[in-house]
Write a protein that holds these residues in place. Structure first.
Motif, mmCIF file in Angstrom:
data_model
loop_
_atom_site.group_PDB
_atom_site.id
_atom_site.type_symbol
_atom_site.label_atom_id
_atom_site.label_comp_id
_atom_site.label_asym_id
_atom_site.label_seq_id
_atom_site.Cartn_x
_atom_site.Cartn_y
_atom_site.Cartn_z
ATOM 1 N N GLN A 179 0.808 -1.213 0.000
ATOM 2 C CA GLN A 179 0.000 0.000 0.000
ATOM 3 C C GLN A 179 0.843 1.265 0.000
ATOM 4 O O GLN A 179 0.310 2.361 -0.178
ATOM 5 N N ASN A 180 2.151 1.125 0.184
ATOM 6 C CA ASN A 180 3.051 2.283 0.101
ATOM 7 C C ASN A 180 3.594 2.488 -1.312
ATOM 8 O O ASN A 180 4.287 3.479 -1.567
ATOM 9 N N ILE A 181 3.300 1.557 -2.224
ATOM 10 C CA ILE A 181 3.749 1.708 -3.600
ATOM 11 C C ILE A 181 2.829 2.707 -4.308
ATOM 12 O O ILE A 181 1.611 2.528 -4.316
ATOM 13 N N GLN A 198 4.241 -8.492 -15.746
ATOM 14 C CA GLN A 198 5.291 -7.493 -15.936
ATOM 15 C C GLN A 198 5.221 -6.406 -14.877
ATOM 16 O O GLN A 198 6.247 -5.939 -14.378
ATOM 17 N N ARG A 199 3.989 -5.996 -14.537
ATOM 18 C CA ARG A 199 3.838 -4.980 -13.489
ATOM 19 C C ARG A 199 4.329 -5.514 -12.147
ATOM 20 O O ARG A 199 4.934 -4.777 -11.363
ATOM 21 N N PHE A 200 4.080 -6.799 -11.906
ATOM 22 C CA PHE A 200 4.537 -7.393 -10.641
ATOM 23 C C PHE A 200 6.057 -7.475 -10.585
ATOM 24 O O PHE A 200 6.678 -7.123 -9.573
ATOM 25 N N SER A 201 6.682 -7.927 -11.669
ATOM 26 C CA SER A 201 8.127 -8.141 -11.679
ATOM 27 C C SER A 201 8.918 -6.840 -11.799
ATOM 28 O O SER A 201 10.048 -6.755 -11.319
ATOM 29 N N ARG A 202 8.337 -5.817 -12.442
ATOM 30 C CA ARG A 202 9.076 -4.574 -12.673
ATOM 31 C C ARG A 202 8.740 -3.470 -11.660
ATOM 32 O O ARG A 202 9.519 -2.536 -11.498
ATOM 33 N N ILE A 203 7.592 -3.574 -11.011
ATOM 34 C CA ILE A 203 7.186 -2.523 -10.063
ATOM 35 C C ILE A 203 7.017 -3.077 -8.649
ATOM 36 O O ILE A 203 7.700 -2.660 -7.713
ATOM 37 N N THR A 204 6.099 -4.047 -8.505
ATOM 38 C CA THR A 204 5.750 -4.535 -7.171
ATOM 39 C C THR A 204 6.935 -5.171 -6.464
ATOM 40 O O THR A 204 7.284 -4.784 -5.336
ATOM 41 N N LEU A 205 7.550 -6.151 -7.098
ATOM 42 C CA LEU A 205 8.627 -6.887 -6.441
ATOM 43 C C LEU A 205 9.836 -6.012 -6.108
ATOM 44 O O LEU A 205 10.338 -6.068 -4.974
ATOM 45 N N LYS A 293 22.937 -5.437 -3.311
ATOM 46 C CA LYS A 293 22.819 -6.091 -4.604
ATOM 47 C C LYS A 293 21.376 -6.389 -5.010
ATOM 48 O O LYS A 293 21.113 -6.658 -6.176
ATOM 49 N N TRP A 294 20.449 -6.378 -4.038
ATOM 50 C CA TRP A 294 19.092 -6.775 -4.411
ATOM 51 C C TRP A 294 17.979 -5.945 -3.768
ATOM 52 O O TRP A 294 16.822 -6.075 -4.156
ATOM 53 N N VAL A 295 18.301 -5.091 -2.811
ATOM 54 C CA VAL A 295 17.276 -4.260 -2.173
ATOM 55 C C VAL A 295 17.230 -2.910 -2.860
ATOM 56 O O VAL A 295 18.258 -2.239 -3.011
ATOM 57 N N PHE A 296 16.041 -2.483 -3.278
ATOM 58 C CA PHE A 296 15.854 -1.228 -4.001
ATOM 59 C C PHE A 296 15.065 -0.254 -3.132
ATOM 60 O O PHE A 296 14.006 -0.602 -2.603
ATOM 61 N N TYR A 297 15.602 0.949 -3.013
ATOM 62 C CA TYR A 297 14.932 1.994 -2.244
ATOM 63 C C TYR A 297 14.473 3.100 -3.189
ATOM 64 O O TYR A 297 15.167 3.441 -4.149
#
Length: 309
Positions: A179-181, A198-205, A293-297
């Motif tokens: 809900q913060n996205i 694609q929305r899940f893999s490129r935005i949500t995840l 390497k894998w966490v995106f802020y």
């Protein structure tokens, strides 16, 4: 500081003094005491005697210590990823805008606040090989269920399945991250023709990776604290150490408990506590260092911790 600032400081310490006193009595003092006791031989009844590093030396020659560590690590290797996957999947469903969704969220979260002893008793009945609910349901479709808590090949699988019972708490944390996205990201992706996957893999995840990182750290810490379910379901029988057949259910904390309150070897148990704490701390540090390497802020300035999405 001025007189008013000193008065405000004293008032601040006064208001937090109950917490500070509790911290010292129930956290700082027990931690310091356990460190001192780990260098002693003490069975509660007699006066403790200093033995130096003997407890730690004996620890690394104890086969059951390695057995309990292996059981805990194998459990963690399966229970943590499964908990993250099912917790995320459940959070996606709880994020749907449907009628009565708040009721569903409450129902799925409830198992997280129920007493661990009560849950263990229920699951002990469910996994009973003679009259348990799970084997009865399997028999309806022609499958002869295994002896979940009696077969050494199935004990650890039983605990891993049971761990999924509390994914509601994990799902609620994931739900907060979902809900913060920002919604405009999904709207822009739809306009560009991005499909659901694609929305899940490129935005949500990617934007959920900070939440995944937090859940992973908590999972590692929690996996070394598994005790109640093992004690209730197998802790009273099956082997001299209470770990079930072939000690395949001998979790680290269960073995520590047996050493402390069954054989009353408090020095050895304290040494186990510190070694277990160090192992979980090292694993947590490894995960923490890997976040770059894998966490995106989403923030522009993340102080070098993770990547910026």
């Amino acid at each position: 500081m001025s007189k008013a600032e000193r008065r405000e400081e004293r008032l601040g310490f006064l208001f937090i003094s109950p917490w500070l006193i509790g911290l010292v009595i129930f956290a700082v003092f027990p931690i310091a005491a356990s460190l001192i006791i780990s260098f002693m031989k003490w069975d509660i009844y007699q006066s403790p005697s200093w033995v130096g590093l003997d407890n730690f030396k004996h620890l690394f020659h104890d086969k059951l210590f390695y057995k309990s560590l292996r059981v805990t690590l194998v459990y963690s290797a399966f229970a943590i990823p499964l908990g993250l996957i099912f917790g995320l999947a459940l959070s996606l469903m709880l994020n749907l805008n449907i009628r009565g969704i708040n009721t569903y969220r409450t129902l799925f979260y409830l198992p997280s606040v129920i007493s661990g002893v009560a849950i263990a008793m229920v699951w002990k009945w469910i996994f009973n090989s003679d009259y348990g609910l799970l084997n009865y349901l399997l028999s309806l479709i022609g499958i002869h269920g295994p002896k979940w808590l009696e077969d050494p090949n199935w004990i650890l699988t039983t605990y891993i399945i049971m761990s999924l019972w509390s994914i509601g708490g994990s799902a609620i944390i994931f739900l907060g991250g979902l809900q913060n996205i920002p919604g405009h990201l999904y709207e822009a992706a739809k306009i560009d023709g991005a499909r659901l996957l694609q929305r899940f893999s490129r935005i949500t995840l990617p934007l959920l990776t900070p939440t995944l990182f937090f859940q992973l750290l908590m999972g590692i810490i929690g996996s070394f604290q598994v005790f109640t379910s093992a004690f209730i379901m197998n802790g009273r029988g099956g082997s001299s150490s209470g770990g079930g057949p072939n000690n395949e259910g001998l979790f680290y904390m269960l073995y520590l408990y047996q050493k402390a309150f069954k054989t009353f070897d408090m020095g050895y148990a304290s040494a186990m506590a510190w070694v277990g704490g160090i192992i979980s701390f090292i694993l947590a540090i490894v995960v923490y260092k890997s976040q770059g390497k894998w966490v995106f802020y989403d923030a522009e300035d993340n102080n070098g911790k993770g990547k910026t999405a």
